[in-house]
Each structure stands twice: as structure tokens, then as C-alpha cells.
Scaffold this motif. Structure first.
Motif, short mmCIF file in Angstrom:
data_model
loop_
_atom_site.label_atom_id
_atom_site.label_comp_id
_atom_site.label_asym_id
_atom_site.label_seq_id
_atom_site.Cartn_x
_atom_site.Cartn_y
_atom_site.Cartn_z
N ALA A 173 -6.76 9.33 0.80
CA ALA A 173 -5.93 9.92 1.85
C ALA A 173 -6.60 11.17 2.41
O ALA A 173 -6.66 11.37 3.63
CB ALA A 173 -4.55 10.25 1.30
N VAL A 190 -0.23 5.37 -0.20
CA VAL A 190 -0.09 6.19 1.00
C VAL A 190 0.88 7.35 0.77
O VAL A 190 0.61 8.48 1.17
CB VAL A 190 0.36 5.33 2.20
N TRP A 191 1.99 7.09 0.13
CA TRP A 191 3.03 8.10 0.00
C TRP A 191 3.10 8.69 -1.41
O TRP A 191 4.14 9.14 -1.85
CB TRP A 191 4.39 7.52 0.40
N ASN A 250 -0.60 13.29 -2.82
CA ASN A 250 -1.13 13.36 -1.45
C ASN A 250 -0.50 14.54 -0.70
O ASN A 250 0.69 14.78 -0.81
CB ASN A 250 -0.81 12.09 -0.67
N TRP A 305 0.80 -1.21 0.00
CA TRP A 305 0.00 0.00 0.00
C TRP A 305 0.84 1.27 0.00
O TRP A 305 0.32 2.37 -0.03
CB TRP A 305 -0.94 0.01 1.22
N SER A 306 2.16 1.13 0.01
CA SER A 306 3.00 2.33 0.15
C SER A 306 2.84 3.32 -0.99
O SER A 306 2.90 4.53 -0.77
CB SER A 306 4.46 1.93 0.31
N LEU A 351 -7.87 0.64 -1.26
CA LEU A 351 -6.50 0.81 -1.72
C LEU A 351 -6.08 -0.33 -2.65
O LEU A 351 -5.39 -0.10 -3.65
CB LEU A 351 -5.55 0.92 -0.53
N LEU A 367 -3.19 8.57 6.91
CA LEU A 367 -3.53 7.35 6.17
C LEU A 367 -2.58 6.22 6.53
O LEU A 367 -2.99 5.07 6.71
CB LEU A 367 -3.53 7.60 4.66
N TRP A 368 -1.31 6.53 6.65
CA TRP A 368 -0.30 5.53 7.03
C TRP A 368 -0.64 4.93 8.40
O TRP A 368 -0.60 3.71 8.58
CB TRP A 368 1.07 6.19 7.04
N SER A 371 -1.15 11.89 4.09
CA SER A 371 -0.41 10.63 3.96
C SER A 371 -0.07 10.05 5.33
O SER A 371 -0.18 8.84 5.54
CB SER A 371 0.89 10.84 3.18
N VAL A 414 -3.87 2.70 8.00
CA VAL A 414 -3.61 1.42 7.33
C VAL A 414 -2.97 0.43 8.30
O VAL A 414 -3.24 -0.77 8.26
CB VAL A 414 -2.73 1.63 6.07
#
Length: 174
Positions: free
Chosen positions: A118, A15-16, A20, A11-12, A97, A28-29, A25, A32
Motif C-alpha cells: 500500500a 487494502v484496508w 496501512n 483483496w479487502s 496481494l 491502493l483501493w 489504503s 486494485v
């Protein structure tokens, strides 16, 4: 087999992503990884007595419930999906995601969808905290309007120079 083998999901990228906003981010990180300080986690450590969801009061507030089983966040997600013309039937954060990663959309559109998730997670978390600390709640419509405005502003500022005409028209139609 006693346990079901979980498929590995990276999922990185979602997320990143570059589209975003960094604070989106980060939240969201945490979401997750189930590391947000939700009321179910706080009650396990005897920090909070009540573990009811602050946004809907219909269930225990957990990361899974908050993103997107809660009626408040479901309404926000529905409005965001409608705005984006997004037909994914899943409503779980991990599922969304994963759907973005596997979809047949262009790379640009995938980045926009990931940034929208995000943004939505961030704003739902902010609404939850506003209810907790200030006893005020924003309507789902206003929350989504703010998330959309921030998303469009961010992407417009860092729009790639080389973008397909179809993607450009899709984004401008939002």
C-alpha cells in the motif's frame, strides 16, 4: 470453454488493513479496481493527448504498467522486497496481494507486507503526479526510504501488545 474462469480473490483485508496509512489504503483501493486517472484512461476520454508513462516513457501508462511493469516502479518494488526479505517472484499488483494472502507467514508479517505494498503504490503514484505537475522526479531509493520510514513509524505506533517474539524480532530487524 470459451472464457477462463477467474478465481475469486478477496483483496479487502490487504487494502484496508490496520497497519496501512488511510491515504495509502485509498490509493491502493483505486489501483486494485483500475480507477486511478492514469494517462491511458485520460486519453480514452480525450483529456490527455499523450499516454506514455511519465516515470519511464517506455510504454503506455496504465494501472497495470505503473504497478509494477514500469522500470521505475520495478526498481522500487525490488528494493522494498530486499528490505523485507521477501522472495515472491510475482511483480503484478494483484499477484502480490494474492501471494500475501496465500503465504505461510504469520498474520502479523502478512499485515506488514500488505502495508508495504500500500505504501509503495501510494508513493509511486505520488512520484508520477510530481512528475506530471512539477516536472520533478524522486529517485527510487529516496522513494523507498520514505515509504519504509512511514511504514515503520505507523506500525511502531500501533504495534499489537500481544505479538510473537519471532515477529517482534523480525520487525525490529527491518
Amino acid at each position: 470453454m470459451l472464457t477462463q474462469v477467474q478465481e475469486k480473490f478477496h483483496w479487502s483485508k490487504a487494502v484496508w488493513g490496520r497497519f496501512n496509512i488511510p491515504k495509502h489504503s485509498f490509493i491502493l483501493w483505486l489501483a486494485v479496481q483500475h480507477r486511478l486517472k492514469t494517462r491511458d484512461r485520460l486519453s480514452r476520454f480525450n483529456i490527455a493527448e499523450d499516454s506514455a508513462c511519465l516515470l519511464c516513457a517506455g510504454a503506455e501508462e496504465s494501472g497495470t504498467h505503473l504497478f509494477f511493469e514500469c522500470s521505475f516502479s520495478q526498481e522500487c518494488l525490488y528494493q522494498m522486497k530486499t528490505w523485507l526479505g521477501w522472495q515472491a517472484h510475482t511483480e503484478a499488483l494483484q499477484g502480490l496481494l494474492r501471494w500475501i494472502d496465500r503465504s505461510r507467514r504469520s498474520r502479523f508479517q502478512k499485515k506488514v507486507l500488505a502495508a508495504s505494498i500500500a505504501s509503495l503504490v501510494y508513493h509511486v503514484w505520488q512520484a508520477r503526479n510530481s512528475k506530471l505537475w512539477h516536472s520533478s522526479i524522486i529517485s527510487p531509493t529516496l522513494l523507498v526510504q520514505e515509504a519504509r520510514w512511514q511504514l515503520k513509524t505507523r506500525i511502531t505506533c500501533i504495534m499489537p501488545k500481544q505479538i510473537d517474539q519471532v515477529d517482534k524480532e523480525w520487525f525490529e530487524s527491518l
